[in-house]
Design a protein around this motif. Structure first.
Motif, PDB file in Angstrom:
ATOM      1  N   SER A 188      27.534  55.583  68.966  1.00 12.06           N
ATOM      2  CA  SER A 188      26.852  56.537  69.840  1.00 12.06           C
ATOM      3  C   SER A 188      26.988  57.970  69.328  1.00 12.06           C
ATOM      4  CB  SER A 188      27.313  56.405  71.293  1.00 12.06           C
ATOM      5  OG  SER A 188      28.704  56.288  71.382  1.00 12.06           O
ATOM      6  N   VAL A 189      28.031  58.232  68.540  1.00 14.83           N
ATOM      7  CA  VAL A 189      28.129  59.551  67.890  1.00 14.83           C
ATOM      8  C   VAL A 189      27.034  59.664  66.831  1.00 14.83           C
ATOM      9  CG1 VAL A 189      29.641  61.189  66.716  1.00 14.83           C
ATOM     10  CG2 VAL A 189      30.628  59.484  68.256  1.00 14.83           C
ATOM     11  N   ARG A 190      26.862  58.572  66.063  1.00 16.39           N
ATOM     12  CA  ARG A 190      25.780  58.579  65.073  1.00 16.39           C
ATOM     13  C   ARG A 190      24.428  58.723  65.772  1.00 16.39           C
ATOM     14  NH1 ARG A 190      29.407  54.813  62.577  1.00 16.39           N
ATOM     15  NH2 ARG A 190      28.452  53.049  63.650  1.00 16.39           N
ATOM     16  N   GLY A 203      21.600  59.224  55.475  1.00 17.34           N
ATOM     17  CA  GLY A 203      22.144  58.293  56.462  1.00 17.34           C
ATOM     18  C   GLY A 203      22.768  59.025  57.640  1.00 17.34           C
ATOM     19  N   LEU A 204      23.414  58.243  58.515  1.00 19.00           N
ATOM     20  CA  LEU A 204      23.963  58.812  59.747  1.00 19.00           C
ATOM     21  C   LEU A 204      25.483  58.953  59.718  1.00 19.00           C
ATOM     22  CD1 LEU A 204      21.886  56.736  62.356  1.00 19.00           C
ATOM     23  CD2 LEU A 204      21.501  59.123  61.690  1.00 19.00           C
ATOM     24  N   THR A 205      26.087  58.634  58.565  1.00 18.16           N
ATOM     25  CA  THR A 205      27.552  58.565  58.556  1.00 18.16           C
ATOM     26  C   THR A 205      28.237  59.853  58.085  1.00 18.16           C
ATOM     27  OG1 THR A 205      27.644  57.712  56.293  1.00 18.16           O
ATOM     28  CG2 THR A 205      27.508  56.076  58.075  1.00 18.16           C
ATOM     29  N   ARG A 206      27.467  60.880  57.792  1.00 18.60           N
ATOM     30  CA  ARG A 206      28.072  62.147  57.359  1.00 18.60           C
ATOM     31  C   ARG A 206      27.496  63.295  58.185  1.00 18.60           C
ATOM     32  NH1 ARG A 206      30.657  58.851  55.315  1.00 18.60           N
ATOM     33  NH2 ARG A 206      31.480  58.679  53.196  1.00 18.60           N
ATOM     34  N   GLU A 215      32.053  56.376  59.930  1.00 18.04           N
ATOM     35  CA  GLU A 215      31.738  55.020  59.460  1.00 18.04           C
ATOM     36  C   GLU A 215      32.302  53.926  60.354  1.00 18.04           C
ATOM     37  OE1 GLU A 215      32.409  54.278  55.326  1.00 18.04           O
ATOM     38  OE2 GLU A 215      31.533  56.190  54.713  1.00 18.04           O
ATOM     39  N   MET A 216      33.047  54.306  61.405  1.00 15.53           N
ATOM     40  CA  MET A 216      33.617  53.293  62.283  1.00 15.53           C
ATOM     41  C   MET A 216      32.486  52.450  62.881  1.00 15.53           C
ATOM     42  SD  MET A 216      36.590  52.455  62.693  1.00 15.53           S
ATOM     43  CE  MET A 216      38.218  52.718  63.042  1.00 15.53           C
TER      44      MET A 216
END
Lengths: 156, 418
Positions: free
Chosen positions: B404-406, B19-22, B387-388
């Motif tokens: 946008s960071v993800r 995923g994109l959260t880590r 995760e925000m």
């Protein structure tokens, strides 16, 4: 007059450097008199006549805001400066108005003890000689390098 | 000043967390990752900001810059076209041009052995090519047209010059997409830019930490008290985030909203931003209505390292240049426009106090990346949490999001193949 001006300006320079290096920033705006201009720029911007500054203040209120922002708003690691000033050169004298150029070197001391040469450059100043004292009207700080390490919090 | 301990080579796991959260911290620390980025991102199929067209206004104007580690010369030749090529002599690899910028240049000559290049990057002369008195010199098989620095593809968008080493990069219009193009046009379109100043901020951190910060609308009104106290940017203001399909480009924008001033969300959070702080000279924040759309802030980024900023009337482009795994140069160019009145020019210069190395807002962005770089030392097997606002990288009206960071990491991983 010439010899006295140099003496007055030398004293004003020493007072200015001690004010910042002693962390008496609240007194720093009071070192400016009359029409106030304080600007930090780089040698290449100065040479090319580019107007913007790294810091630009055209009122004492803006100097006061710099200090209160550093005390209350901005986030940066604790640090202090040591100003080493060279000899002032008188560039011109017009009555009580004296323009001078003074070279400086500023070391930055971080809280972990790391000490480095942070900036070198020249002060281009306009003073007014009043009652045997040089009062600073304008200061343009021209840094020799256009690179600033991390951030510029304290005034130069 | 901020030395970090690099992880051992084998500390990097083969796989990125799902995923994109880590985001694993080794990506900011590992020397081999840095080297791979140079090859896959900076030499790869991306467009990189080089300069402003106005900085090369006349034939013979030139400047030097970098794409990642690679030194580059950008020129305007007598045919009035923009060219760019590696600033590296085809002979032994020395820099061809040592100056930052200049005018009236008809050719470039390497100081080492005087190999000579035209402003388009063609090798046009080799000193003593035919030897002296019939002896020495280059062999007959040496053909000048087969030697020369690598040339870049060039694309110009609303006065911004982009370059790419890649033959596979899509057109700049396709690369940016319509929404991002429109947002660049909003700031720069149809106007003649004027450079007001240039500064470099040396950041004590990996380049990606700065790009994360640029794309992180969540931090903006928490870290930067100035934004919030003077209602330049509250997360409760009208605005939003645009993330393009690739994830790599973004826009964060907000508009003055009188209702936002009354909201209680900030007071509830007990944030530092609820101080009694006031300006002694509020003219710093006096603005003129430049864009007639109510938007007082628009931060736009183009993957991998370009930022276009409108903060009130402070307009600037920022170019991020990685210098080492834990060192980055941030080049600021402050802009005005040729048709500015003297009052408008002064407004821009005063608002310059908000940005740059001494910026009431930006000075903090200059140090916070270093705080992360030092904080993650010794933690290369650990990872950041993003995760925000969920787990996706989509546009939204909320700026309480790390979308946008993800998105940056989505594009980064696509480029890097990880």
């Amino acid at each position: 007059m010439y010899g006295n001006s140099l003496q007055y300006i030398t004293k004003a320079q020493a007072d200015y450097a001690r004010c910042i290096d002693d962390d008496r920033l609240e007194e720093w705006p009071s070192l400016f008199h009359g029409p106030c201009l304080y600007k930090i720029t780089t040698a290449s911007n100065y040479r090319d006549g580019l107007e913007a500054g790294i810091v630009f203040a055209n009122s004492r209120g803006m100097l006061t805001d710099r200090v209160s922002a550093l005390r209350e708003a901005n986030i940066y690691e604790r640090q202090s400066y040591r100003h080493i000033l060279g000899l002032p050169s008188i560039l011109s004298e017009d009555g009580a108005k004296v323009k001078s150029e003074t070279p400086f070197m500023v070391a930055r001391i971080l809280q972990d003890g790391d000490t480095s040469i942070y900036a070198t450059g020249r002060y281009f100043d306009v003073y007014e000689i009043v009652d045997g004292a040089a009062q600073l009207n304008e200061r343009t700080v021209v840094c020799d390098s256009s690179r600033i390490d991390t951030l510029l919090a304290l005034p130069l | 000043m901020n030395k970090i301990v690099l992880p051992p080579e084998d500390a990097r796991p083969l796989n990125w967390p799902e995923g994109l959260t880590r985001v694993p911290y080794w990506v900011f620390q590992d020397q081999s990752v840095y080297a791979e980025e140079q090859r896959k991102i900076f030499q790869g199929p991306n467009w990189h900001y080089l300069a402003l067209e106005v900085e090369l206004a006349e034939p013979g104007d030139f400047l030097t810059t970098h794409i990642g580690d690679t030194p580059v010369i950008v020129t305007r030749d007598t045919d009035n076209e923009i060219y760019a090529f590696e600033n590296r002599c085809a002979h032994r690899g020395a820099l061809i041009c040592l100056e930052n910028r200049g005018k009236h240049r008809k050719d470039f000559s390497c100081v080492y052995h005087a190999w000579n290049y035209d402003p388009q990057g063609n090798l046009t002369g080799v000193a003593f090519k035919d030897g002296i008195k019939g002896k020495g010199g280059m062999p007959d098989s040496f053909k000048m047209e087969q030697h020369g620095p690598r040339k870049l593809r060039i694309a110009i968008v609303h006065g911004l010059i982009f370059g790419s080493f890649s033959e596979d990069v899509p057109s700049i219009e396709e690369y940016l997409g319509e929404e991002i193009l429109n947002r660049i046009e909003r700031v720069l379109g149809g106007r003649k830019a004027v450079v007001l100043g240039r500064f470099t901020q040396a950041l004590p951190n990996n380049w990606k930490l700065y790009m994360e910060n640029v794309k992180d609308s969540y931090h903006a009104s928490i870290l930067h008290l100035f934004f919030t106290t003077f209602e330049l940017n509250r997360l409760s203001m009208k605005g939003g985030i645009i993330v393009d399909e690739s994830g790599g480009h973004h826009v964060s924008y907000s508009a003055i909203d009188p209702e936002a001033a009354k909201d209680v969300d900030y007071a509830k959070q007990q944030l530092r931003s609820e101080s009694e702080y006031k300006l002694a000279d509020p003219t710093l924040l006096e603005s003129f209505d430049e864009y007639h759309d109510g938007c007082t802030l628009q931060i736009l980024s183009v993957f991998p390292t370009f930022v276009l900023q409108q903060i009130q009337n402070a307009i600037a482009v920022r170019q991020i240049v990685p210098r080492a795994v834990d060192r980055t140069d941030l080049n600021w160019t402050y802009l005005g426009f040729a048709d500015d009145t003297p009052e408008q020019r002064l407004t821009r210069i005063k608002q310059g106090n908000l940005v740059g190395p001494a910026g009431y807002i930006s000075m903090e962005d200059g140090c916070v990346g270093g705080f992360v770089q030092r904080g993650i030392a010794g933690a290369s097997e650990d990872q950041a949490v993003l995760e925000m606002g969920g787990a996706e990288a989509n546009s939204s009206e909320s700026r309480v999001t790390e979308a946008s960071v993800r998105g940056f990491w989505k594009a980064y991983r696509a480029n890097m193949g990880i």
